[in-house]
Scaffold this motif. Structure first.
Motif, PDB file in Angstrom:
ATOM      1  N   LYS A   1       0.852  -1.183   0.000  1.00 37.13           N
ATOM      2  CA  LYS A   1       0.000   0.000   0.000  1.00 37.13           C
ATOM      3  C   LYS A   1       0.894   1.242   0.000  1.00 37.13           C
ATOM      4  N   PRO A   2       0.381   2.347  -0.473  1.00 30.06           N
ATOM      5  CA  PRO A   2       1.217   3.567  -0.563  1.00 30.06           C
ATOM      6  C   PRO A   2       1.907   3.931   0.740  1.00 30.06           C
ATOM      7  N   ALA A   3       1.200   3.854   1.864  1.00 27.65           N
ATOM      8  CA  ALA A   3       1.793   4.213   3.157  1.00 27.65           C
ATOM      9  C   ALA A   3       2.918   3.254   3.522  1.00 27.65           C
ATOM     10  N   ALA A   4       2.710   1.964   3.243  1.00 27.30           N
ATOM     11  CA  ALA A   4       3.739   0.970   3.538  1.00 27.30           C
ATOM     12  C   ALA A   4       4.950   1.149   2.637  1.00 27.30           C
ATOM     13  N   GLN A   5       4.701   1.437   1.364  1.00 27.18           N
ATOM     14  CA  GLN A   5       5.802   1.642   0.422  1.00 27.18           C
ATOM     15  C   GLN A   5       6.631   2.870   0.803  1.00 27.18           C
ATOM     16  N   GLU A   6       5.942   3.913   1.229  1.00 26.21           N
ATOM     17  CA  GLU A   6       6.645   5.136   1.623  1.00 26.21           C
ATOM     18  C   GLU A   6       7.542   4.891   2.833  1.00 26.21           C
ATOM     19  N   LEU A   7       7.017   4.134   3.819  1.00 29.41           N
ATOM     20  CA  LEU A   7       7.814   3.830   5.000  1.00 29.41           C
ATOM     21  C   LEU A   7       8.969   2.895   4.650  1.00 29.41           C
ATOM     22  N   PHE A   8       8.701   1.930   3.792  1.00 31.74           N
ATOM     23  CA  PHE A   8       9.755   1.004   3.358  1.00 31.74           C
ATOM     24  C   PHE A   8      10.911   1.757   2.716  1.00 31.74           C
ATOM     25  N   ASP A   9      10.590   2.675   1.826  1.00 30.87           N
ATOM     26  CA  ASP A   9      11.631   3.458   1.148  1.00 30.87           C
ATOM     27  C   ASP A   9      12.399   4.323   2.145  1.00 30.87           C
ATOM     28  N   ASP A  10      11.684   4.870   3.104  1.00 34.05           N
ATOM     29  CA  ASP A  10      12.327   5.734   4.088  1.00 34.05           C
ATOM     30  C   ASP A  10      13.275   4.950   4.998  1.00 34.05           C
ATOM     31  N   LEU A  11      12.876   3.728   5.358  1.00 39.10           N
ATOM     32  CA  LEU A  11      13.677   2.930   6.289  1.00 39.10           C
ATOM     33  C   LEU A  11      14.929   2.339   5.647  1.00 39.10           C
ATOM     34  N   THR A  33       2.381   5.820  10.725  1.00 32.95           N
ATOM     35  CA  THR A  33       1.511   5.561   9.574  1.00 32.95           C
ATOM     36  C   THR A  33       0.938   4.141   9.586  1.00 32.95           C
ATOM     37  N   ALA A  34       1.458   3.286  10.437  1.00 27.86           N
ATOM     38  CA  ALA A  34       0.950   1.911  10.519  1.00 27.86           C
ATOM     39  C   ALA A  34      -0.312   1.870  11.370  1.00 27.86           C
ATOM     40  N   LYS A  35      -1.293   1.080  10.923  1.00 26.07           N
ATOM     41  CA  LYS A  35      -2.541   0.954  11.674  1.00 26.07           C
ATOM     42  C   LYS A  35      -2.369   0.067  12.903  1.00 26.07           C
ATOM     43  N   MET A  36      -1.519  -0.936  12.773  1.00 24.92           N
ATOM     44  CA  MET A  36      -1.364  -1.884  13.877  1.00 24.92           C
ATOM     45  C   MET A  36       0.043  -2.463  13.856  1.00 24.92           C
ATOM     46  N   MET A  37       0.591  -2.700  15.043  1.00 26.59           N
ATOM     47  CA  MET A  37       1.898  -3.334  15.180  1.00 26.59           C
ATOM     48  C   MET A  37       1.733  -4.619  15.979  1.00 26.59           C
ATOM     49  N   VAL A  38       2.263  -5.729  15.444  1.00 23.80           N
ATOM     50  CA  VAL A  38       2.120  -7.037  16.081  1.00 23.80           C
ATOM     51  C   VAL A  38       3.508  -7.569  16.442  1.00 23.80           C
ATOM     52  N   ASN A  39       3.655  -7.981  17.691  1.00 22.85           N
ATOM     53  CA  ASN A  39       4.915  -8.562  18.149  1.00 22.85           C
ATOM     54  C   ASN A  39       5.004 -10.017  17.674  1.00 22.85           C
ATOM     55  N   ILE A  40       5.985 -10.323  16.823  1.00 23.77           N
ATOM     56  CA  ILE A  40       6.150 -11.683  16.296  1.00 23.77           C
ATOM     57  C   ILE A  40       7.046 -12.524  17.192  1.00 23.77           C
ATOM     58  N   GLY A  41       8.048 -11.898  17.799  1.00 26.47           N
ATOM     59  CA  GLY A  41       8.920 -12.646  18.701  1.00 26.47           C
ATOM     60  C   GLY A  41      10.335 -12.109  18.687  1.00 26.47           C
ATOM     61  N   VAL A  48      20.405  -7.751  25.350  1.00 22.59           N
ATOM     62  CA  VAL A  48      20.524  -7.503  23.917  1.00 22.59           C
ATOM     63  C   VAL A  48      19.608  -8.510  23.228  1.00 22.59           C
ATOM     64  N   ALA A  49      18.650  -8.006  22.456  1.00 23.98           N
ATOM     65  CA  ALA A  49      17.672  -8.887  21.816  1.00 23.98           C
ATOM     66  C   ALA A  49      17.344  -8.393  20.418  1.00 23.98           C
ATOM     67  N   THR A  50      17.070  -9.331  19.527  1.00 25.10           N
ATOM     68  CA  THR A  50      16.616  -8.995  18.175  1.00 25.10           C
ATOM     69  C   THR A  50      15.112  -9.177  18.121  1.00 25.10           C
ATOM     70  N   SER A  51      14.414  -8.075  17.984  1.00 24.12           N
ATOM     71  CA  SER A  51      12.960  -8.079  17.997  1.00 24.12           C
ATOM     72  C   SER A  51      12.417  -8.120  16.562  1.00 24.12           C
ATOM     73  N   VAL A  52      11.333  -8.874  16.377  1.00 29.63           N
ATOM     74  CA  VAL A  52      10.669  -8.967  15.076  1.00 29.63           C
ATOM     75  C   VAL A  52       9.211  -8.526  15.243  1.00 29.63           C
ATOM     76  N   ILE A  53       8.819  -7.523  14.483  1.00 32.48           N
ATOM     77  CA  ILE A  53       7.436  -7.039  14.544  1.00 32.48           C
ATOM     78  C   ILE A  53       6.869  -6.954  13.127  1.00 32.48           C
ATOM     79  N   HIS A  54       5.534  -7.011  13.039  1.00 31.10           N
ATOM     80  CA  HIS A  54       4.838  -6.813  11.776  1.00 31.10           C
ATOM     81  C   HIS A  54       4.031  -5.521  11.859  1.00 31.10           C
ATOM     82  N   LEU A  55       4.151  -4.718  10.835  1.00 31.25           N
ATOM     83  CA  LEU A  55       3.355  -3.495  10.733  1.00 31.25           C
ATOM     84  C   LEU A  55       2.269  -3.710   9.704  1.00 31.25           C
ATOM     85  N   HIS A  56       1.027  -3.479  10.102  1.00 33.79           N
ATOM     86  CA  HIS A  56      -0.114  -3.607   9.206  1.00 33.79           C
ATOM     87  C   HIS A  56      -0.621  -2.213   8.818  1.00 33.79           C
TER      88      HIS A  56
END
Length: 226
Positions: A71-81, A158-166, A217-225
């Motif tokens: 989606k446009p918002a996701a693409q914009e954030l992806f490019d920025d990151l 800009t993300a509607k929801m953030m989910v902790n994957i592990g 020290v931890a590597t966190s994985v999250i999903h942005l919806h």
């Protein structure tokens, strides 16, 4: 064909089998006789030839994953990151870890070891001379330390929801003594498009005020919806 020739040469070289077999035990003699018979058997030789034939190169089918359209918002954030990978993207405020917080965590998790909850005994017997926080208490503070649960400080607004994957990895290099202050620094490691948005990997380093080594020290994985 080298194996077939070897078998034939070995079988033909035994010119005096009767003399040789006299020295063999009955079990070895039976095995040797069967072996020689098989080496001269056409079906066996055919099997050896087929076994050593080079495999025919079969076409390798590569399954191509369908391209993910963001989606446009996701693409914009992806490019920025993309320009921020390998850099610190967040540093939180200090959080105090007192005995009451440690006791509450011990009560909820049913981990009331004296090294955490008995200050008098810890002063006498612990090498730290005081109580220390549970390692998992530090880990449980990551949402607060990274402002992930603060609606007024969204890291990805800009993300509607953030989910902790592990967590891909977690270590506790140094103990957190009671009365310590903790804060976290998050370094962006990887950004991957997924069907519903983005997968973010961050290395979270939990600092102890006044101590060189980190508490966690931890590597966190999250999903942005989006």
């Amino acid at each position: 064909m080298k194996v077939v020739k070897l078998f034939k040469q070995r079988a033909d070289s035994v010119k005096h089998q009767s003399e040789l077999m006299q020295w063999m035990s009955p079990t070895i003699r039976e095995y040797w006789t069967g072996f020689v018979d098989k080496t001269n058997h056409s079906n066996f030789l055919a099997w050896v030839r087929d076994y050593h034939k080079p495999a025919v190169n079969e076409p390798h089918v590569v399954q191509v994953e369908p391209e993910i359209v963001l989606k446009p918002a996701a693409q914009e954030l992806f490019d920025d990151l993309q320009d921020k990978i390998g850099t610190v993207i967040h540093q939180g405020n200090w959080i105090h870890v007192g005995q009451e917080r440690i006791n509450q965590f011990g009560s909820i998790t049913e981990d009331n070891q004296w090294i955490h909850t008995d200050p008098e005994r810890a002063e006498q017997e612990s090498p730290f001379k005081t109580t220390i926080a549970h390692g998992f208490l530090t880990l449980s503070l990551l949402p607060a330390l990274t402002d992930s649960v603060d609606p007024d400080k969204p890291l990805f607004p800009t993300a509607k929801m953030m989910v902790n994957i592990g967590l891909n990895q977690a270590r506790f290099p140094y103990p957190v003594k009671v009365g310590s202050n903790l804060r976290a620094k998050s370094t962006l490691v990887k950004v991957t498009p997924i069907k519903k948005g983005l997968e973010i990997e961050r290395e979270i380093r939990v600092e102890i005020e006044g101590i060189r080594r980190p508490a966690c020290v931890a590597t966190s994985v999250i999903h942005l919806h989006f």
